[in-house]
Design a protein around this motif. Structure first.
Motif: not given
Length: 356
Positions: A122-127, A137-141, A157-159
């Protein structure tokens, strides 16, 4: 007599050829098999559908309030926005919503292995992440954080979140232009769209559109966006980078509540799910950008929100919240041909290849 003698052999050859053709057809069908993934907001799950058989084949537990979702190009990873902010309908006053207990630890982007049907990270993605876009390229959301009025940029990649961009009030819809240069965010309470440069991670302009904008779709060149307006039943046209004036392109009936937007350029069509209107609006775009014409509204399940169009443009899928199902619409006949039961309160849907 000679022809009679050859008949059994001819039959055997014919049967063999038929069998070979059947095997090839079956193999081709299997190779063309695809998946649809449906987020069930109240079911805390994702339903997995086989689009060839139009059946529900699995359910994946992903976390609280799953809504927006994206699939990797090879179909191996599914990204799902989950949120610990309690569901609060528009009819409930903001002060009452603020009193509801929330679970901050539940917020993030769940990554699902589509072969094992398991959440692997589970990636951190803000509130309160709701909708998001994925870089080419699938590297950023790029994730909308509705309660904080920000767009979080997540390094996969860094999550972790590498940038928080201030946008408008209650950002919801997020979409990336085909070339990946710009990401647009619909701001529900501001009745506007923020345009963000994905290179500088800065807002370049904010454009007023219809009331409570929800979603958008781009022309193939990425220069124009079509934006749905839920509360005034509108479809707006806006320039992504140019100075062309914003245009109300279409006005639907008052009861319609335009939500998701899909543009189908090869067929000069645009599709709008109408939420409480209970239909999919089919729009003829041959006269665009000057005009657009409503062809038909197709009745589907209750309160359709998310939509997805098959690669060949033949079938359109809608996630119908209160009826807990997905409608399959034949775009040639413009009729609903099937409903597939899924989880509780389906919200979003994405199509892609079967797991490799």
């Amino acid at each position: 007599m000679r022809s009679v003698a050859w008949r059994p052999l001819l039959v055997m050859i014919a049967c063999g050829v038929c069998g070979y053709i059947f095997e090839v057809a079956a193999a081709s069908s299997q190779a063309a098999s695809a998946r649809a993934y449906v987020s069930n907001e109240d079911g805390e799950s994702v339903s997995v559908l086989d689009t060839q058989s139009a059946t529900n084949i699995a359910t994946i537990d992903v976390g609280k309030r799953p809504r927006g979702l994206k699939l990797s190009r090879d179909g191996s990873r599914l990204f799902v926005a989950v949120s610990g902010l309690p569901k609060c309908p528009p009819t409930v006053p903001d002060e009452e919503c603020a009193k509801l207990e929330r679970d901050l630890k539940a917020d993030g982007i769940a990554i699902v292995d589509t072969s094992s049907h398991k959440v692997v990270k589970v990636l951190a993605a803000g509130s309160d992440p709701e909708q998001f876009a994925m870089s080419n390229d699938g590297k950023r959301l790029f994730v909308a954080n509705e309660d904080t009025g920000t767009l979080s940029v997540v390094d996969v990649a860094a999550g972790k979140v590498i940038e928080r961009i201030k946008v408008g009030l209650e950002p919801e819809g997020v979409a990336l232009t085909p070339n990946g240069r710009w990401v647009l965010v619909t701001n529900e309470s501001d009745n506007s769209v923020s345009v963000v440069d994905t290179t500088t991670l800065k807002v370049t302009k904010t454009v007023p559109v219809g009331k409570r904008p929800r979603d958008m779709a781009f022309t193939p060149d990425g220069n124009t966006a079509y934006v749905s307006g839920e509360m005034d039943a509108s479809l707006y046209r806006m320039s992504v980078t140019g100075d062309a004036p914003v245009q109300r392109l279409l006005q639907l009936r008052e009861e319609a509540r335009p939500m998701a937007v899909i543009l189908d350029p090869p067929r000069n069509r645009l599709y709008l799910s109408t939420g409480r209107g209970g239909t999919v609006a089919v729009v003829d775009m041959k006269g665009a950008p000057q005009e657009a014409k409503l062809i038909k509204e197709i009745p589907v399940g209750k309160r359709p929100w998310g939509m997805a169009l098959s690669a060949d443009g033949h079938y359109l899928y809608t996630a119908n919240g209160p009826s807990n199902d997905v409608s399959v619409v034949d775009t040639k006949t413009l009729t609903e041909v099937k409903r597939i039961p899924v989880g509780k309160s389906p919200w979003g849907i994405v199509l892609g290849p079967a797991p490799p």
